[in-house]
Motif scaffolding. Structure first.
Motif, mmCIF file in Angstrom:
data_model
loop_
_atom_site.group_PDB
_atom_site.id
_atom_site.type_symbol
_atom_site.label_atom_id
_atom_site.label_comp_id
_atom_site.label_asym_id
_atom_site.label_seq_id
_atom_site.Cartn_x
_atom_site.Cartn_y
_atom_site.Cartn_z
ATOM 1 N N GLU A 271 -8.712 -0.264 -10.600
ATOM 2 C CA GLU A 271 -7.401 -0.861 -10.822
ATOM 3 C C GLU A 271 -7.552 -2.061 -11.765
ATOM 4 O O GLU A 271 -8.621 -2.676 -11.854
ATOM 5 C CB GLU A 271 -6.810 -1.344 -9.491
ATOM 6 N N ARG B 36 -7.888 7.486 -8.469
ATOM 7 C CA ARG B 36 -6.757 6.808 -9.090
ATOM 8 C C ARG B 36 -7.062 6.564 -10.568
ATOM 9 O O ARG B 36 -8.130 6.079 -10.912
ATOM 10 C CB ARG B 36 -6.464 5.478 -8.404
ATOM 11 N N GLY C 54 -8.421 10.780 -3.405
ATOM 12 C CA GLY C 54 -8.140 9.361 -3.553
ATOM 13 C C GLY C 54 -8.401 8.827 -4.948
ATOM 14 O O GLY C 54 -8.275 7.617 -5.185
ATOM 15 N N ALA D 66 1.446 -1.007 -4.947
ATOM 16 C CA ALA D 66 1.674 0.383 -5.346
ATOM 17 C C ALA D 66 3.050 0.767 -4.818
ATOM 18 O O ALA D 66 3.244 0.889 -3.609
ATOM 19 C CB ALA D 66 0.596 1.292 -4.777
ATOM 20 N N VAL E 294 -2.553 9.134 -8.365
ATOM 21 C CA VAL E 294 -3.605 9.267 -7.375
ATOM 22 C C VAL E 294 -3.658 10.722 -6.919
ATOM 23 O O VAL E 294 -2.629 11.350 -6.667
ATOM 24 C CB VAL E 294 -3.373 8.323 -6.169
ATOM 25 N N ASP F 272 0.843 -1.193 0.000
ATOM 26 C CA ASP F 272 0.000 0.000 0.000
ATOM 27 C C ASP F 272 0.878 1.244 0.000
ATOM 28 O O ASP F 272 2.047 1.204 0.399
ATOM 29 C CB ASP F 272 -0.894 0.030 1.242
ATOM 30 N N VAL G 215 -3.130 4.784 -1.090
ATOM 31 C CA VAL G 215 -3.573 3.768 -2.042
ATOM 32 C C VAL G 215 -3.588 2.454 -1.290
ATOM 33 O O VAL G 215 -2.545 1.953 -0.879
ATOM 34 C CB VAL G 215 -2.641 3.670 -3.261
ATOM 35 N N TRP H 172 0.582 4.691 -12.590
ATOM 36 C CA TRP H 172 -0.709 5.220 -12.173
ATOM 37 C C TRP H 172 -0.505 6.533 -11.437
ATOM 38 O O TRP H 172 0.615 6.861 -11.035
ATOM 39 C CB TRP H 172 -1.424 4.225 -11.250
ATOM 40 N N LEU I 5 -4.669 -1.516 -1.463
ATOM 41 C CA LEU I 5 -4.925 -2.515 -2.491
ATOM 42 C C LEU I 5 -5.214 -3.871 -1.870
ATOM 43 O O LEU I 5 -5.110 -4.057 -0.657
ATOM 44 C CB LEU I 5 -3.716 -2.625 -3.429
ATOM 45 N N TYR J 22 2.229 0.464 -10.493
ATOM 46 C CA TYR J 22 1.268 -0.569 -10.076
ATOM 47 C C TYR J 22 1.732 -1.912 -10.625
ATOM 48 O O TYR J 22 2.000 -2.055 -11.822
ATOM 49 C CB TYR J 22 -0.129 -0.236 -10.588
#
Length: 484
Positions: free
Chosen positions: A478, A446, A444, A403, A439, A380, A395, A437, A397, A419
């Motif tokens: 994602e 993305r 938040g 990330a 963000v 993360d 981020v 990616w 996940l 990513y």
């Protein structure tokens, strides 16, 4: 230093030599704590040795973007040479800097505050440095002026003569061995007994180095040189298992001090490579060199200069958790910013902290290894205030998603990152399916920037412009994880 002509021996043109440098990509790209499952080193590679070009000699046709470059990142197609991509305000507005590093991987990329050069870590021409498997290099953003900043490297054109021969023998690694010295144009091979004659050695050369491959192992060693009465005495170079080099680097805002993560490895009792990582500072003008004062028992994984250039922030990981730690510009410890202990079911690694442009926030990686069940991994991105308060996910996940390699855009509201997906039980170091990616910090949101799957190591242009694509776009999911 001014150049002078050789007295008797002219440096030879670059032969097509192939040294055997240790490939430590698995440990360099992702290091979990010692409690995590061990990762076998990748097979040694055989990179092509070519001397670094002169800083005044273009290495590629200068490339000019139609708009100010926003991001640089590395593209490494499977089986092809890596290249650095410069993207403009939109991802499809891009140019590629070709032929910068040959077949060697780039393990770190940064865009210093000046905006004129890129900083990279690579094994390119490593045998022309003293002791290092990987060095810090700089290249202008038009693809010219590639130069090595570490490893006591001296460009041959800046090494004044007279030029003499160095004779000697390599001990402990008879076979496929190469020998080089400071300021030479190219290395030479040893004979069946380990003997060598290296011509075109500048009389002021301070070191010689040998790198050997024997039965799948890479061995190396170096010796100090000192000419007496215009000649070098014969030398013996003992090569052994082990290696060292740079993993990551960051340049102070004034461009004068290089800092970064340095590693050393040696075989453990079972013969497997055991790695240690710590911080190193090098004054590019003053020659000042120091190691960061030990903060906590553990390994360092990433450093970044504060925007004011007065502090360094690093991520340290130990057996029971990790810390973000601060040092001053001399390497003296200033104490912890935050501590993140391991939860009951996970082992955590903190990595790659980066300051926001205004110095008020820090983004960093939080790598998780769940040691229950399938030994799942994920990474993360976290955000924390510069005073150590307001720690929160940026981020977050699922397992098997990562990330990594965050960098702030100049707007201070957007973070770019790589990513990556991994299969169940697969470590991050094995993944090769990266895409870039972005963000938006406040919302938040993305969105993908590049389509991948071979893109990594985003670095933001400090003189760039914010990306309208991210700020004005709509939310996007994602990618669906696939087996890596």
């Amino acid at each position: 230093m001014a150049c002078s002509s050789p007295a008797t021996v002219v440096p030879q043109p670059t032969p097509n030599y192939h040294p055997q440098e240790t490939r430590v990509e698995a440990m360099l790209r992702a290091t979990f704590t010692a409690m995590a499952p061990a990762t076998a080193p990748e097979e040694a590679q055989t990179p092509l040795v070519t001397p670094l070009p002169s800083a005044q000699t273009p290495t590629a046709t200068p490339a000019v973007l139609a708009q100010a470059g926003l991001l640089a990142y590395v593209r490494s197609p499977d089986g092809a040479e890596p290249s650095i991509v410069l993207a403009g305000q939109h991802a499809d507005d891009q140019v590629t800097l070709e032929h910068l590093t040959g077949p060697q991987a780039i393990t770190d990329l940064d865009w210093p505050a000046s905006g004129d050069e890129l900083l990279l870590v690579s094994a390119y021409a490593a045998i022309l440095s003293r002791g290092n498997e990987r060095n810090v290099l700089a290249v202008r953003t038009d693809g010219t002026g590639l130069r090595m900043l570490t490893g006591e490297y001296v460009p041959p054109e800046e090494a004044p003569g007279p030029y003499v021969s160095l004779e000697g023998r390599v001990l402990g690694g008879v076979g496929d061995c190469l020998v080089s010295a400071q300021g030479v144009t190219s290395p030479v091979s040893v004979d069946a007994t380990g003997a060598f004659t290296l011509t075109g050695v500048p009389i002021g050369a301070a070191w010689a180095r040998a790198v050997c491959t024997q039965e799948g192992r890479t061995l190396s060693g170096d010796v100090t040189l000192a000419a007496v009465d215009g000649a070098f005495a014969p030398v013996q170079i003992q090569v052994t298992d082990g290696g060292q080099g740079w993993k990551q680097a960051t340049l102070s805002p004034d461009g004068g001090i290089l800092a970064g993560t340095f590693y050393h490895w040696a075989p453990d009792a079972e013969g497997q490579p055991e790695y240690h990582f710590w911080g190193r500072i090098v004054g590019l003008v003053t020659g000042y060199a120091a190691e960061l004062e030990v903060a906590q028992e553990g390994d360092l994984n990433g450093l970044d200069w504060a925007p004011a250039g007065d502090r360094l922030l690093g991520a340290v990981t130990g057996a029971n958790g990790g810390w973000l730690w601060l040092w001053d510009a001399t390497g003296a410890s200033l104490g912890q910013l935050i501590e993140v202990p391991n939860p009951d079911d996970q082992i955590l690694t903190l990595a790659n902290p980066v300051w926001s442009p205004d110095g008020t926030q820090v983004a960093f990686e939080l790598r998780r290894w769940s040691w229950w069940g399938d030994s799942a991994y994920r990474t993360d991105l976290m955000l924390v205030s510069a005073d150590g308060q307001n720690l929160r996910p940026l981020v977050e996940l699922g397992w098997g998603e990562h990330a990594v390699e965050p960098c702030w855009l100049p707007d201070g509201h957007t973070v770019a990152y790589e990513y990556v997906q991994t299969a169940a039980g697969q470590e991050l170091s094995i993944a090769d399916n990266g895409s870039i990616w972005m963000v938006v910090v406040d919302s938040g949101l993305r969105l993908p920037w590049s389509s991948g799957p071979y893109d990594s190591l985003p670095a933001s242009n400090p003189r760039g412009v914010p990306s309208a694509k991210v700020e004005n776009g709509a939310a996007a999911p994602e990618p669906t994880p696939t087996a890596g």
